[in-house]
Design a protein around this motif. Structure first.
Motif, PDB file in Angstrom:
ATOM      1  N   SER A 154     -24.938 -24.939  13.160  1.00  0.00           N
ATOM      2  CA  SER A 154     -25.759 -23.948  12.429  1.00  0.00           C
ATOM      3  C   SER A 154     -26.139 -24.479  11.053  1.00  0.00           C
ATOM      4  O   SER A 154     -27.281 -24.351  10.602  1.00  0.00           O
ATOM      5  CB  SER A 154     -25.004 -22.631  12.301  1.00  0.00           C
ATOM      6  N   LEU A 176     -30.009 -25.205   9.793  1.00  0.00           N
ATOM      7  CA  LEU A 176     -30.592 -24.556   8.608  1.00  0.00           C
ATOM      8  C   LEU A 176     -31.080 -25.596   7.608  1.00  0.00           C
ATOM      9  O   LEU A 176     -32.148 -25.446   7.000  1.00  0.00           O
ATOM     10  CB  LEU A 176     -29.568 -23.630   7.950  1.00  0.00           C
ATOM     11  N   LEU A 233     -32.901 -16.713   4.000  1.00  0.00           N
ATOM     12  CA  LEU A 233     -32.677 -16.117   5.317  1.00  0.00           C
ATOM     13  C   LEU A 233     -33.252 -14.697   5.397  1.00  0.00           C
ATOM     14  O   LEU A 233     -33.551 -14.203   6.483  1.00  0.00           O
ATOM     15  CB  LEU A 233     -31.178 -16.077   5.628  1.00  0.00           C
ATOM     16  N   GLU A 289     -36.139 -13.864  12.871  1.00  0.00           N
ATOM     17  CA  GLU A 289     -35.223 -14.427  13.859  1.00  0.00           C
ATOM     18  C   GLU A 289     -35.980 -15.357  14.812  1.00  0.00           C
ATOM     19  O   GLU A 289     -35.444 -16.388  15.245  1.00  0.00           O
ATOM     20  CB  GLU A 289     -34.544 -13.298  14.638  1.00  0.00           C
ATOM     21  N   LEU A 343     -36.293 -18.718  13.284  1.00  0.00           N
ATOM     22  CA  LEU A 343     -35.028 -19.456  13.344  1.00  0.00           C
ATOM     23  C   LEU A 343     -34.825 -20.063  14.733  1.00  0.00           C
ATOM     24  O   LEU A 343     -34.437 -21.230  14.888  1.00  0.00           O
ATOM     25  CB  LEU A 343     -33.859 -18.533  13.006  1.00  0.00           C
ATOM     26  N   PHE A 354     -31.432 -24.759  17.353  1.00  0.00           N
ATOM     27  CA  PHE A 354     -30.958 -23.452  16.863  1.00  0.00           C
ATOM     28  C   PHE A 354     -31.084 -22.453  18.008  1.00  0.00           C
ATOM     29  O   PHE A 354     -32.187 -22.046  18.377  1.00  0.00           O
ATOM     30  CB  PHE A 354     -31.767 -22.989  15.657  1.00  0.00           C
ATOM     31  N   LEU A 358     -27.734 -18.021  16.048  1.00  0.00           N
ATOM     32  CA  LEU A 358     -28.352 -16.784  15.554  1.00  0.00           C
ATOM     33  C   LEU A 358     -27.304 -15.697  15.369  1.00  0.00           C
ATOM     34  O   LEU A 358     -27.292 -14.996  14.339  1.00  0.00           O
ATOM     35  CB  LEU A 358     -29.435 -16.324  16.527  1.00  0.00           C
TER      36      LEU A 358
END
Length: 437
Positions: free
Chosen positions: A299, A303, A314, A319, A322, A328, A333
């Motif tokens: 993760s 990021l 964020l 979502e 992401l 990812f 998530l």
């Protein structure tokens, strides 16, 4: 002595004293303080009503209306009087309406009719000064000689001459002398209050305005200025009282209407210091790096690859965005969701907030315009209230001011529609506008 003042018969004096003398007026004004002010006001209103059917009371009603702060009504009632005292107060009513030439003529008539010729002459000199006839005004003041020099009005008028010529300290000395000679000289007290306010001594200015308004006549400008100072001290109830007093006798006074709207707007605003602290905490939290928190290596790497370094970032991404990042997946998530929830945040919660755009690009401005935006804010010659608001907002140049929207300015303490319009007018003179205006 206190009992005598408390039991003063205002109505009887106004109805029965014949003739109405200056001494009678001074006695009434001395008694028209504290609870006596309401009795005085009621007596004036009663006599004004009776004067409609009793011409003998018209001069008393006209004088009373001036003392309560209604120069227009006073003028209407006193028009055509042949009494010296009536002409003297008619002149004052005209002076209050900036009708200086007419006021000068009425003061002259009051002197000819025998109403305190020296004082009437000094007041006439004041009307000439307001007409711009400085030399003639000073000559008239000095013509009253030793008899005039013994009066507080002489010192006040000389102080005004010096003030108009830019000799502030000389003017203050004369105004103080006038107050020493007559502790209730309202216009001298007002002038000293203005000078103290200009030099930043608001506490002293407030005390002087309060002394100025402790008894009739109630100067409208003093009520307005005092109301602004009360507002600046967050004494909103007292400020509202001042503005409402002006409107009671001058319903069309634009300044009082605008200031009262500002007060009402301020009263409806909710200012909570705890909320401010919470906002500051939130800003600190949003600025924290994601590396400060426990996340899996995958993760964290994902990021970093997407350039997301803080919790705040964020809150500004969806979502779906992401999940579109390399490697990812749903597991990452879920992990980020849990991290955000621990801090009462959520992914994408500020996604739709409009980002602030720069007001202008100085590279697109002419050399003259670039020089203008670097100009100190003090060069706009704003009113005291607006200057203080600029200080609170940390605005030091016109360029910094142009970065603000009208709504941002109005959110500042004591910054209302009146100040906003003043700033708009000043900027329009330079062909500039606030952001989003």
């Amino acid at each position: 002595m206190t009992a005598t003042i408390q039991n003063y018969d205002f109505l009887g004096t106004l109805r029965d004293s014949s003739p109405l003398s200056r001494e009678h007026l001074n006695q009434m004004l001395s008694a028209a303080v504290g609870s006596g002010a309401a009795d005085f006001r009621k007596a004036i209103e009663q006599v004004t009503e009776e004067a409609q059917n009793n011409p003998a009371l018209r001069v008393r009603a006209g004088i009373g209306q001036f003392l309560l702060g209604s120069p227009k009504e006073s003028e209407q009632i006193l028009a055509g009087t042949d009494e010296g005292i009536g002409r003297y107060f008619l002149a004052q009513a005209l002076l209050s309406q900036a009708r200086y030439e007419e006021a000068s003529s009425e003061f002259e008539q009051a002197a000819k009719l025998g109403y305190h010729p020296v004082e009437s002459t000094l007041r006439r000199a004041g009307a000439l000064r307001r007409m711009g006839k400085m030399e003639a005004a000073e000559e008239m003041i000095r013509s009253t000689g030793a008899e005039g020099a013994r009066l507080a009005e002489y010192s006040y008028q000389m102080g005004c001459i010096l003030a108009d010529r830019g000799d502030t300290f000389g003017a203050i000395e004369y105004f103080e002398r006038a107050v020493d000679m007559d502790h209730h000289h309202q216009r001298a007290l007002f002038a000293l209050a203005v000078q103290n306010s200009r030099h930043g001594d608001d506490e002293e200015a407030i005390q002087l305005y309060e002394r100025c308004l402790s008894r009739p006549p109630y100067l409208r400008s003093a009520l307005l200025n005092l109301g602004l100072l009360y507002e600046d001290k967050e004494n909103y109830a007292a400020a509202q009282y001042c503005f409402e007093r002006v409107l009671k006798y001058d319903p069309g006074n634009e300044r009082a209407v605008l200031y009262l709207k500002d007060i009402e707007a301020t009263s409806n605003m909710y200012y909570d210091e705890e909320s401010l602290k919470e906002q500051q905490k939130l800003e600190q939290l949003l600025g924290r790096p994601v590396t400060d928190f426990e996340l899996s290596v995958r993760s964290r790497n994902c990021l970093a690859t997407m350039g997301i370094e803080t919790l705040g970032q964020l809150t500004e991404i969806s979502e779906q965005e992401l999940l579109s990042g390399k490697n990812f997946g749903e597991t990452s998530l879920m992990e980020v969701r849990e991290l955000m929830a621990q801090h009462s945040l959520s992914i994408g919660q500020y996604l739709h907030e409009k980002q602030r755009e720069p007001a202008f690009d100085q590279r697109d401005l002419s050399p003259e315009e670039q020089a203008a935006v670097q100009t100190p804010i003090g060069d706009l010659n704003l009113s005291v209230r607006s200057r203080k608001c600029m200080t609170r907002l940390g605005i030091t140049t016109i360029g910094e001011l142009l970065m603000r929207t009208p709504d941002e300015l109005l959110s500042a303490k004591n910054f209302g529609v009146t100040s906003l319009n003043e700033i708009r007018n000043k900027l329009s003179e330079m062909n500039l506008k606030l952001r989003n205006d």
